[in-house]
Scaffold this motif. Sequence first.
Motif, PDB file in Angstrom:
ATOM      1  N   GLY A   5       0.806  -1.215   0.000  1.00  0.00           N
ATOM      2  CA  GLY A   5       0.000   0.000   0.000  1.00  0.00           C
ATOM      3  C   GLY A   5       0.838   1.265   0.000  1.00  0.00           C
ATOM      4  O   GLY A   5       0.392   2.321   0.446  1.00  0.00           O
ATOM      5  N   GLU A   6       2.058   1.175  -0.521  1.00  0.00           N
ATOM      6  CA  GLU A   6       2.980   2.318  -0.563  1.00  0.00           C
ATOM      7  C   GLU A   6       3.221   2.720  -2.012  1.00  0.00           C
ATOM      8  O   GLU A   6       2.879   2.000  -2.942  1.00  0.00           O
ATOM      9  N   SER A   7       3.872   3.873  -2.190  1.00  0.00           N
ATOM     10  CA  SER A   7       4.247   4.323  -3.528  1.00  0.00           C
ATOM     11  C   SER A   7       5.687   4.825  -3.506  1.00  0.00           C
ATOM     12  O   SER A   7       6.249   5.089  -2.448  1.00  0.00           O
ATOM     13  N   ARG A   8       6.255   4.941  -4.700  1.00  0.00           N
ATOM     14  CA  ARG A   8       7.627   5.438  -4.825  1.00  0.00           C
ATOM     15  C   ARG A   8       7.716   6.872  -4.363  1.00  0.00           C
ATOM     16  O   ARG A   8       6.775   7.641  -4.496  1.00  0.00           O
ATOM     17  N   SER A   9       8.881   7.220  -3.883  1.00  0.00           N
ATOM     18  CA  SER A   9       9.140   8.603  -3.507  1.00  0.00           C
ATOM     19  C   SER A   9       9.531   9.372  -4.765  1.00  0.00           C
ATOM     20  O   SER A   9      10.619   9.169  -5.305  1.00  0.00           O
ATOM     21  N   LEU A  10       8.647  10.224  -5.235  1.00  0.00           N
ATOM     22  CA  LEU A  10       8.931  10.999  -6.439  1.00  0.00           C
ATOM     23  C   LEU A  10      10.097  11.953  -6.218  1.00  0.00           C
ATOM     24  O   LEU A  10      10.888  12.198  -7.126  1.00  0.00           O
ATOM     25  N   LEU A  11      10.225  12.474  -5.011  1.00  0.00           N
ATOM     26  CA  LEU A  11      11.327  13.376  -4.701  1.00  0.00           C
ATOM     27  C   LEU A  11      12.659  12.635  -4.791  1.00  0.00           C
ATOM     28  O   LEU A  11      13.622  13.136  -5.383  1.00  0.00           O
ATOM     29  N   LYS A  12      12.714  11.437  -4.234  1.00  0.00           N
ATOM     30  CA  LYS A  12      13.945  10.647  -4.291  1.00  0.00           C
ATOM     31  C   LYS A  12      14.274  10.268  -5.733  1.00  0.00           C
ATOM     32  O   LYS A  12      15.415  10.341  -6.160  1.00  0.00           O
ATOM     33  N   ASP A  13      13.239   9.864  -6.505  1.00  0.00           N
ATOM     34  CA  ASP A  13      13.446   9.531  -7.912  1.00  0.00           C
ATOM     35  C   ASP A  13      14.008  10.719  -8.677  1.00  0.00           C
ATOM     36  O   ASP A  13      14.944  10.584  -9.468  1.00  0.00           O
ATOM     37  N   ALA A  14      13.444  11.887  -8.433  1.00  0.00           N
ATOM     38  CA  ALA A  14      13.912  13.097  -9.112  1.00  0.00           C
ATOM     39  C   ALA A  14      15.349  13.410  -8.714  1.00  0.00           C
ATOM     40  O   ALA A  14      16.176  13.773  -9.565  1.00  0.00           O
ATOM     41  N   GLY A  15      15.665  13.254  -7.450  1.00  0.00           N
ATOM     42  CA  GLY A  15      17.029  13.517  -6.983  1.00  0.00           C
ATOM     43  C   GLY A  15      18.041  12.594  -7.624  1.00  0.00           C
ATOM     44  O   GLY A  15      19.116  13.038  -8.047  1.00  0.00           O
ATOM     45  N   LEU A  16      17.714  11.315  -7.734  1.00  0.00           N
ATOM     46  CA  LEU A  16      18.628  10.370  -8.369  1.00  0.00           C
ATOM     47  C   LEU A  16      18.785  10.664  -9.854  1.00  0.00           C
ATOM     48  O   LEU A  16      19.885  10.574 -10.401  1.00  0.00           O
ATOM     49  N   THR A  17      17.702  11.022 -10.500  1.00  0.00           N
ATOM     50  CA  THR A  17      17.766  11.355 -11.924  1.00  0.00           C
ATOM     51  C   THR A  17      18.641  12.583 -12.142  1.00  0.00           C
ATOM     52  O   THR A  17      19.498  12.602 -13.028  1.00  0.00           O
ATOM     53  N   ILE A  18      18.429  13.594 -11.335  1.00  0.00           N
ATOM     54  CA  ILE A  18      19.212  14.826 -11.468  1.00  0.00           C
ATOM     55  C   ILE A  18      20.689  14.556 -11.204  1.00  0.00           C
ATOM     56  O   ILE A  18      21.549  15.005 -11.963  1.00  0.00           O
TER      57      ILE A  18
END
Length: 143
Positions: free
Chosen positions: A40-53
Amino acid sequence: MDRQLDHLANYPDVAASLQQHRGETEQQLVRLEEILDGFGESRSLLKDAGLTISGNLAAIAHTFAPDEILKNSFANFAFEIFEAAAYKSLITMADAGSFTNAVALLQQSLGEEQRMAAWVDENNSKLTLQYLERRSAGETASH
């Protein structure tokens, strides 16, 4: 990986390997989402964005180096080892919690990361020699 793929015209074997691993990475994200959905969880969009950047910044920074191909290869190896370690930790957590469904999915992703790390490591000497050959011939050696 996309930034690197744009700069690999002179290194088709590296491009092919990265392209394959890019597809594996996309499947890993699907597996992780499946595991998270089960909790019942979702990915951390902030963490994903940080890794991509951070990945994009590293690739961009290497673009200006005459040995860009080597620097990217070193960074790829380090990142693959990092990802493998993260998957090992997640597998340990899943084992401890008896989440057998998650373990199988995580082990599949771990294997992909370990294979990519091994490929980068095994091809380091070959890549370095290709770089030196192009450089000594006065050809563009970075990418």
